[in-house]
Design an enzyme around this catalytic site. Structure first.
Site, mmCIF file in Angstrom:
data_model
loop_
_atom_site.group_PDB
_atom_site.id
_atom_site.type_symbol
_atom_site.label_atom_id
_atom_site.label_comp_id
_atom_site.label_asym_id
_atom_site.label_seq_id
_atom_site.Cartn_x
_atom_site.Cartn_y
_atom_site.Cartn_z
ATOM 1 N N GLU A 143 69.708 13.077 74.720
ATOM 2 C CA GLU A 143 70.112 13.504 76.058
ATOM 3 C C GLU A 143 71.537 14.052 76.048
ATOM 4 O O GLU A 143 71.938 14.714 76.992
ATOM 5 C CB GLU A 143 70.003 12.339 77.051
ATOM 6 C CG GLU A 143 70.833 11.132 76.672
ATOM 7 C CD GLU A 143 70.699 9.953 77.633
ATOM 8 O OE1 GLU A 143 70.246 10.144 78.776
ATOM 9 O OE2 GLU A 143 71.044 8.825 77.219
ATOM 10 N N ASN A 169 79.599 -2.588 74.890
ATOM 11 C CA ASN A 169 81.043 -2.635 74.654
ATOM 12 C C ASN A 169 81.878 -2.866 75.918
ATOM 13 O O ASN A 169 82.927 -3.493 75.841
ATOM 14 C CB ASN A 169 81.551 -1.443 73.831
ATOM 15 C CG ASN A 169 80.817 -0.176 74.133
ATOM 16 O OD1 ASN A 169 80.398 0.025 75.272
ATOM 17 N ND2 ASN A 169 80.664 0.681 73.146
ATOM 18 N N ASP A 186 71.485 1.604 72.467
ATOM 19 C CA ASP A 186 72.244 2.713 71.876
ATOM 20 C C ASP A 186 72.745 2.390 70.475
ATOM 21 O O ASP A 186 73.104 3.299 69.732
ATOM 22 C CB ASP A 186 73.438 3.069 72.759
ATOM 23 C CG ASP A 186 73.021 3.727 74.060
ATOM 24 O OD1 ASP A 186 71.862 4.190 74.137
ATOM 25 O OD2 ASP A 186 73.832 3.761 74.997
ATOM 26 N N LEU A 205 61.525 3.858 79.899
ATOM 27 C CA LEU A 205 60.514 3.190 79.076
ATOM 28 C C LEU A 205 61.087 2.869 77.701
ATOM 29 O O LEU A 205 60.669 1.902 77.054
ATOM 30 C CB LEU A 205 59.273 4.072 78.917
ATOM 31 C CG LEU A 205 58.601 4.543 80.206
ATOM 32 C CD1 LEU A 205 57.336 5.323 79.875
ATOM 33 C CD2 LEU A 205 58.290 3.383 81.127
ATOM 34 N N GLN A 206 62.022 3.672 77.264
ATOM 35 C CA GLN A 206 62.582 3.474 75.923
ATOM 36 C C GLN A 206 63.231 2.106 75.762
ATOM 37 O O GLN A 206 63.231 1.539 74.678
ATOM 38 C CB GLN A 206 63.620 4.572 75.617
ATOM 39 C CG GLN A 206 63.009 5.950 75.568
ATOM 40 C CD GLN A 206 64.061 7.045 75.542
ATOM 41 O OE1 GLN A 206 64.663 7.308 74.510
ATOM 42 N NE2 GLN A 206 64.318 7.677 76.671
ATOM 43 N N ARG A 207 63.810 1.611 76.817
ATOM 44 C CA ARG A 207 64.528 0.343 76.688
ATOM 45 C C ARG A 207 63.744 -0.826 77.262
ATOM 46 O O ARG A 207 64.223 -1.962 77.228
ATOM 47 C CB ARG A 207 65.907 0.439 77.332
ATOM 48 C CG ARG A 207 65.892 0.559 78.843
ATOM 49 C CD ARG A 207 67.305 0.814 79.384
ATOM 50 N NE ARG A 207 67.359 0.568 80.806
ATOM 51 C CZ ARG A 207 68.379 0.908 81.586
ATOM 52 N NH1 ARG A 207 69.422 1.548 81.072
ATOM 53 N NH2 ARG A 207 68.373 0.631 82.866
ATOM 54 N N THR A 221 72.390 -3.610 72.940
ATOM 55 C CA THR A 221 72.342 -2.224 73.419
ATOM 56 C C THR A 221 71.305 -1.434 72.649
ATOM 57 O O THR A 221 71.262 -1.493 71.421
ATOM 58 C CB THR A 221 73.697 -1.502 73.310
ATOM 59 O OG1 THR A 221 73.481 -0.100 73.533
ATOM 60 C CG2 THR A 221 74.335 -1.649 71.944
ATOM 61 N N MET A 242 67.241 8.698 74.681
ATOM 62 C CA MET A 242 68.459 8.065 75.215
ATOM 63 C C MET A 242 69.581 8.010 74.186
ATOM 64 O O MET A 242 69.325 7.972 72.977
ATOM 65 C CB MET A 242 68.157 6.626 75.620
ATOM 66 C CG MET A 242 67.511 6.488 76.974
ATOM 67 S SD MET A 242 67.300 4.727 77.369
ATOM 68 C CE MET A 242 67.173 4.830 79.151
#
Lengths: 402, 402
Positions: A242, A110, A140, A295-297, A138, A185
């Site tokens: 988190e 964004n 997220d 690592l998640q992304r 993203t 995350m």
């Protein structure tokens, strides 16, 4: 209209994802088919590349490199976290004019949509024909006006796999280590934390508890939730954002020095460490912690093929929109009705997307605030691509005691 | 000899791995072909299952379940961390006698080899014919008398992938986040930390620094190492053992309250957090941290196919050894000479394996103590199976500034 011959520039911004290069390759591939596009330039490190006039010539890249990038995580052009100032914008536009850029694509979240929007507006104000289109990105999944965001599906697949794997490990440990907390995350939006539910492959398997930042929760409930899981299943796997927070909206572990918790104890450490210390004090059991972090992304080995293709098509779609004369828009995904998952690409006004955070709505969070609903599972399931490969469990028929 | 008809019992012990079920299935598959073996029992939660007489009938498990287990991480029978007491051993043997167990297999690390050894000795002392064989298992790769241990290759593949992925992410971040520290399992042995080198796919790619517990290192060197990487590459990725320590052998972050570091500062937090705080103070840059934790030993999506097959064959081999009359031995892997990777299964005395920690030898660690040698890379490369899939990098030909 929109066919003014000129150069194209594309950049990547914000946190990388496992498939963000697919959007870049989509832009390049589509650009190469369009006669109105002359130079195909990449910004090095996002908008900083425009500010410093550091552009790379993407027409020089081999077809093989572009193909490899489709399986390569993280932003191949480099990314940036820089809040563009008002003063920068005038200069940015002058640079675009100097380089005869008529097509501007920014792959990001964004903040990046805000940047794209402002560049679009300034170009309109100055009467410079520029087609500026945002490509969503993203992990997220918090962009407005779109069903979901490229990058989210792959991160979701990783965290689902991660929680399932560490959950199997925790089950195996039994009394030797029965509690596992996994930090996920998404400080303000719990989409990714919620997606860990796709790692639950048996009624008694983990994750048993899912704490999203959208819903505050008391420490007493967390302790009670964990205890109930231990009683019911013999182990407890919790996916914790988190940004998990208490009912006053304060993030756990962000208490400042020597502040006391609801139990009257002092505790240090942030977030998940704080909650593990809480469990240790209240239940006397050590909660083991995984913090897969970046690592998640970035985990290329668990890319969602659905996500990969959608990220690619978003890039191509952005170029086609620009060539059709659009500007000041972001590519969106619109989920089609019907029993089979399908999306159509659309466009949204950047003004409606810029700086807006799309959080997990109430109907996707269960009543107790420690899990997600069936509606959320239906929403998220197709985004990770094929289901995780099936795992086995022993039937465990007990031998009659002698 | 060794053909006494009786029941078989198999158990899994210690930390699970991604392929430990392959050893279990190997034992079961081989047992089903042997006429001397009657009941095929599994201990629930390792030796605790013997103590509590909790055995499962593995002959009841379907072929399909066993096949699924070959891709299922963590110990399907459950595991245990329990130090068997002298008093327990007498009871253990009595239980084995009561259940007419003549074949005893324990899949585990050096503690478990000690347990197996003691059961073997007690059976010999009592004149009870029992064939007790250890099947090696540990992601730490620290068992003696074997080239490597089942479980290590898959964990190595995971950490190599993890460090490569997060390294690409770090490179993309540039100045917005140029330092990444990844905490790797293995408090006393750095095999797994060293294996992250297989994630380095370009001369300037990460990991740039690898700190093993076998070699103490000063804080000043760590700061200098990180600074040099930033100067040379613009980013720095370090794989740091959870047991990384200073030149006096003291683990970082294990300093007790308010102890001062070499720079005269007080710092809290263990290990990698301590080192990140060190970097923040000395270089003024935040080092970002990944702690993949238990994912390292459980990530089913990155199983090494070499490791998977070897774990399976180790189980089969153990049963064949027992049927051939062996006892008090552990299955070992002997690497064969030649340019192609190949192993042969062997046997070692449990007495030589029990409670021994096989650490990374000096010739595998570079002179500076911040990396591994070519010899180590040759050692570890075949164990992760096929190389990681290739990633792409843009050639990045700069557009001439206007």
């Amino acid at each position: 209209m929109g066919k003014k011959k000129g150069n194209l520039v594309v950049g990547q911004s914000g946190g990388p994802t496992a498939v963000i290069n697919n959007s870049l390759v989509g832009v390049i591939h589509e650009a190469l088919t369009q006669r109105a596009i002359d130079g195909v330039y990449g910004m090095l490190h996002g908008i900083a590349g425009v500010i410093h006039e550091e552009f790379v010539d993407l027409r020089c890249e081999s077809a093989e490199t572009l193909e490899l990038l489709r399986n390569t995580p993280a932003s191949a052009l480099g990314t940036v976290r820089y809040k563009v100032t008002d003063k920068d914008y005038e200069r940015l536009l002058q640079t675009l004019i100097k380089y005869d850029v008529r097509y501007f694509f920014y792959i990001g979240g964004n903040d990046s949509m805000d940047t794209t929007h402002k560049i679009h507006k300034l170009a309109v104000d100055r009467g410079y024909e520029l087609h500026a289109i945002g490509v969503p990105k993203t992990v997220d999944n918090d962009l407005a006006c779109t069903d979901h965001c490229p990058g989210f599906g792959s991160a979701a697949r990783f965290v689902a796999a991660a929680v399932r794997n560490t959950g199997y490990d925790t089950r195996a440990m039994g009394d030797s280590g029965p509690i596992k907390f996994v930090e996920i995350m998404g400080r303000n939006a719990g989409w990714l934390t919620g997606a860990t539910i796709l790692g639950k492959d048996t009624p008694d398997g983990g994750p048993h508890l899912i704490y999203l930042p959208e819903r505050g929760i008391t420490e007493k409930q967390i302790v009670a939730d964990v205890k109930r899981c231990l009683d019911d299943y013999g182990f407890c796997v919790a996916a914790i954002s988190e940004g998990a927070r208490d009912t006053k909206g304060k993030e756990f572990g962000k208490s400042g020095p020597a502040e006391k918790d609801a139990f009257g104890h002092e505790r240090k450490g942030g977030g998940i460490d704080y909650l593990a210390a809480l469990i240790k004090e209240e239940l006397g059991i050590t909660a083991r912690i995984d913090k897969p972090g970046y690592l998640q992304r970035s985990f290329g080995e668990t890319i969602s093929l659905v996500d990969r293709e959608e990220a690619y098509q978003a890039g191509r779609s952005a170029v086609r929109a620009a060539l059709a004369g659009e500007s000041g828009k972001m590519v969106t995904f619109e989920r089609q009705p019907g029993s089979h998952y399908a999306i159509e690409m659309g466009l949204a006004q950047l003004s409606k997307v810029a700086n807006v955070e799309h959080k997990v709505p109430a109907e996707y969070i269960n009543e107790a605030g420690n899990g997600v609903t069936e509606a959320f599972i239906e929403y998220v399931r197709p985004l990770i691509g094929a289901p995780l490969a099936p795992y086995g469990r022993l039937a465990c028929n007990l031998v009659v005691k002698h």
